[in-house]
Design a protein around this motif. Structure first.
Motif, PDB file in Angstrom:
ATOM      1  N   LEU A 162       5.232  -3.160  -7.884  1.00  0.00           N
ATOM      2  CA  LEU A 162       6.618  -3.485  -8.201  1.00  0.00           C
ATOM      3  C   LEU A 162       6.627  -4.600  -9.238  1.00  0.00           C
ATOM      4  O   LEU A 162       5.685  -5.393  -9.305  1.00  0.00           O
ATOM      5  N   PRO A 163       7.669  -4.677 -10.059  1.00  0.00           N
ATOM      6  CA  PRO A 163       7.681  -5.645 -11.158  1.00  0.00           C
ATOM      7  C   PRO A 163       7.571  -7.100 -10.730  1.00  0.00           C
ATOM      8  O   PRO A 163       6.959  -7.914 -11.423  1.00  0.00           O
ATOM      9  N   ASP A 164       8.172  -7.446  -9.577  1.00  0.00           N
ATOM     10  CA  ASP A 164       8.244  -8.852  -9.195  1.00  0.00           C
ATOM     11  C   ASP A 164       7.401  -9.221  -7.982  1.00  0.00           C
ATOM     12  O   ASP A 164       7.314 -10.390  -7.621  1.00  0.00           O
ATOM     13  N   THR A 165       6.795  -8.244  -7.337  1.00  0.00           N
ATOM     14  CA  THR A 165       6.000  -8.537  -6.143  1.00  0.00           C
ATOM     15  C   THR A 165       5.068  -7.379  -5.841  1.00  0.00           C
ATOM     16  O   THR A 165       5.180  -6.302  -6.431  1.00  0.00           O
ATOM     17  N   ASN A 166       4.152  -7.606  -4.912  1.00  0.00           N
ATOM     18  CA  ASN A 166       3.294  -6.542  -4.419  1.00  0.00           C
ATOM     19  C   ASN A 166       4.018  -5.834  -3.287  1.00  0.00           C
ATOM     20  O   ASN A 166       4.571  -6.470  -2.392  1.00  0.00           O
ATOM     21  N   GLY A 167       4.022  -4.507  -3.324  1.00  0.00           N
ATOM     22  CA  GLY A 167       4.719  -3.752  -2.301  1.00  0.00           C
ATOM     23  C   GLY A 167       4.199  -4.008  -0.901  1.00  0.00           C
ATOM     24  O   GLY A 167       4.940  -3.885   0.080  1.00  0.00           O
ATOM     25  N   LEU A 168       2.934  -4.382  -0.780  1.00  0.00           N
ATOM     26  CA  LEU A 168       2.368  -4.668   0.531  1.00  0.00           C
ATOM     27  C   LEU A 168       2.869  -6.010   1.063  1.00  0.00           C
ATOM     28  O   LEU A 168       3.103  -6.160   2.263  1.00  0.00           O
ATOM     29  N   GLU A 169       3.053  -6.966   0.177  1.00  0.00           N
ATOM     30  CA  GLU A 169       3.646  -8.238   0.593  1.00  0.00           C
ATOM     31  C   GLU A 169       5.113  -8.020   0.979  1.00  0.00           C
ATOM     32  O   GLU A 169       5.593  -8.602   1.958  1.00  0.00           O
ATOM     33  N   LEU A 170       5.796  -7.171   0.233  1.00  0.00           N
ATOM     34  CA  LEU A 170       7.174  -6.835   0.583  1.00  0.00           C
ATOM     35  C   LEU A 170       7.228  -6.174   1.956  1.00  0.00           C
ATOM     36  O   LEU A 170       8.118  -6.466   2.767  1.00  0.00           O
ATOM     37  N   THR A 171       6.268  -5.308   2.220  1.00  0.00           N
ATOM     38  CA  THR A 171       6.195  -4.653   3.531  1.00  0.00           C
ATOM     39  C   THR A 171       6.061  -5.679   4.640  1.00  0.00           C
ATOM     40  O   THR A 171       6.734  -5.600   5.674  1.00  0.00           O
ATOM     41  N   VAL A 206      -5.226   0.558   1.529  1.00  0.00           N
ATOM     42  CA  VAL A 206      -4.933   1.195   2.811  1.00  0.00           C
ATOM     43  C   VAL A 206      -5.085   0.190   3.942  1.00  0.00           C
ATOM     44  O   VAL A 206      -4.252   0.107   4.848  1.00  0.00           O
ATOM     45  N   THR A 207      -6.156  -0.594   3.886  1.00  0.00           N
ATOM     46  CA  THR A 207      -6.389  -1.611   4.913  1.00  0.00           C
ATOM     47  C   THR A 207      -5.258  -2.622   4.946  1.00  0.00           C
ATOM     48  O   THR A 207      -4.737  -2.961   6.009  1.00  0.00           O
ATOM     49  N   GLU A 208      -4.870  -3.107   3.772  1.00  0.00           N
ATOM     50  CA  GLU A 208      -3.835  -4.127   3.710  1.00  0.00           C
ATOM     51  C   GLU A 208      -2.470  -3.567   4.124  1.00  0.00           C
ATOM     52  O   GLU A 208      -1.662  -4.282   4.711  1.00  0.00           O
ATOM     53  N   SER A 209      -2.225  -2.297   3.829  1.00  0.00           N
ATOM     54  CA  SER A 209      -0.944  -1.700   4.241  1.00  0.00           C
ATOM     55  C   SER A 209      -0.820  -1.694   5.753  1.00  0.00           C
ATOM     56  O   SER A 209       0.249  -1.975   6.307  1.00  0.00           O
ATOM     57  N   LEU A 210      -1.911  -1.394   6.435  1.00  0.00           N
ATOM     58  CA  LEU A 210      -1.905  -1.388   7.889  1.00  0.00           C
ATOM     59  C   LEU A 210      -1.690  -2.796   8.423  1.00  0.00           C
ATOM     60  O   LEU A 210      -0.889  -3.021   9.337  1.00  0.00           O
ATOM     61  N   ARG A 211      -2.386  -3.749   7.851  1.00  0.00           N
ATOM     62  CA  ARG A 211      -2.241  -5.138   8.292  1.00  0.00           C
ATOM     63  C   ARG A 211      -0.851  -5.684   7.992  1.00  0.00           C
ATOM     64  O   ARG A 211      -0.374  -6.593   8.681  1.00  0.00           O
ATOM     65  N   SER A 212      -0.214  -5.141   6.975  1.00  0.00           N
ATOM     66  CA  SER A 212       1.134  -5.585   6.614  1.00  0.00           C
ATOM     67  C   SER A 212       2.198  -4.995   7.525  1.00  0.00           C
ATOM     68  O   SER A 212       3.352  -5.413   7.481  1.00  0.00           O
ATOM     69  N   GLY A 213       1.815  -3.997   8.318  1.00  0.00           N
ATOM     70  CA  GLY A 213       2.765  -3.411   9.252  1.00  0.00           C
ATOM     71  C   GLY A 213       3.291  -2.051   8.862  1.00  0.00           C
ATOM     72  O   GLY A 213       4.206  -1.530   9.513  1.00  0.00           O
ATOM     73  N   ALA A 214       2.728  -1.453   7.807  1.00  0.00           N
ATOM     74  CA  ALA A 214       3.173  -0.117   7.410  1.00  0.00           C
ATOM     75  C   ALA A 214       2.755   0.911   8.453  1.00  0.00           C
ATOM     76  O   ALA A 214       1.719   0.777   9.103  1.00  0.00           O
ATOM     77  N   SER A 215       3.565   1.941   8.589  1.00  0.00           N
ATOM     78  CA  SER A 215       3.283   3.006   9.557  1.00  0.00           C
ATOM     79  C   SER A 215       2.617   4.219   8.922  1.00  0.00           C
ATOM     80  O   SER A 215       2.242   5.158   9.630  1.00  0.00           O
TER      81      SER A 215
END
Length: 210
Positions: A62-71, A95-104
């Motif tokens: 994303l232009p202003d942030t990382n989508g995983l941080e947004l997650t 993939v690892t970070e998405s899981l740790r960020s709370g993505a389903s």
């Protein structure tokens, strides 16, 4: 694929064509309503407050942030909202970070459209979903998975991919009761109860090829 309950969905992607394509895909499903769109993280935070979606589809870049941080922020502030990451990258760290960020779930942008629909269905029902290409890589290596029988390994793969018992039974040509038996055996052998924890276990034990 038919979704059984009404789902409020929102999109976060900086490419208008991507958002248009997903919205067009979902427009033929009467139980899915796209309630909001955003092209960056700042817009997404405001949009979520107003739209209160059930599921948020988020791009990583994303232009202003990382989508995983947004997650991570969305899940912290709105724990009832589920996040599905939609990305062009199949790299282990994402993939690892998405899981740790709370993505389903994590679906690749080049995946068949049916996978996005299947992911939405699985996540709405409280499960997880990973693109077939990702899920295949989520299988543990032989040194780690040697506790499981070949059939249990197949069932584990289907679990990671988000399939329910009936779909597993149909694809593996076995009975639903046999699937349930294998799932119980997997949970006992790996000492893991929840599907999301199985995915984390797979990731933590060296899953995705670089």
């Amino acid at each position: 694929m038919n979704l059984s309950t009404q789902i409020r969905l929102a999109l976060v992607d900086d490419h208008t064509l991507v958002r248009d394509g997903i919205r067009a895909l979902l427009s033929v499903i009467p139980t899915v309503t796209v309630v909001g769109e955003a092209e960056n993280g700042e817009e997404a935070m405001v949009m979520v407050e107003h739209c209160n979606p059930d599921i948020l589809l988020v791009d990583i870049n994303l232009p202003d942030t990382n989508g995983l941080e947004l997650t991570r922020i969305i899940r912290d502030r709105h724990p009832t909202i589920k996040v599905l990451v939609l990305s062009m990258y199949d790299r282990k760290e994402y993939v690892t970070e998405s899981l740790r960020s709370g993505a389903s779930g994590y679906v690749l942008k080049n995946a068949p459209s049916r996978e996005i629909v299947a992911a939405i269905e699985a996540i709405k029902n409280g499960g997880t979903f990973y693109s077939a290409e990702i899920a295949q890589k989520l299988l543990l290596d032989d040194n780690t998975i040697n506790k499981l029988t070949p059939r249990e390994s197949q069932v584990l793969y289907k679990m990671i991919q988000g399939l329910n018992n009936k779909k597993m039974a149909r694809e593996l040509d076995i009975s639903v009761r046999t699937v349930e038996t294998h799932r119980l055996s997997i949970r006992r052998k790996l000492n893991i109860e929840k599907p999301a924890a199985l995915v984390k276990y797979a990731i933590d034990h060296g899953i995705i090829s670089r």
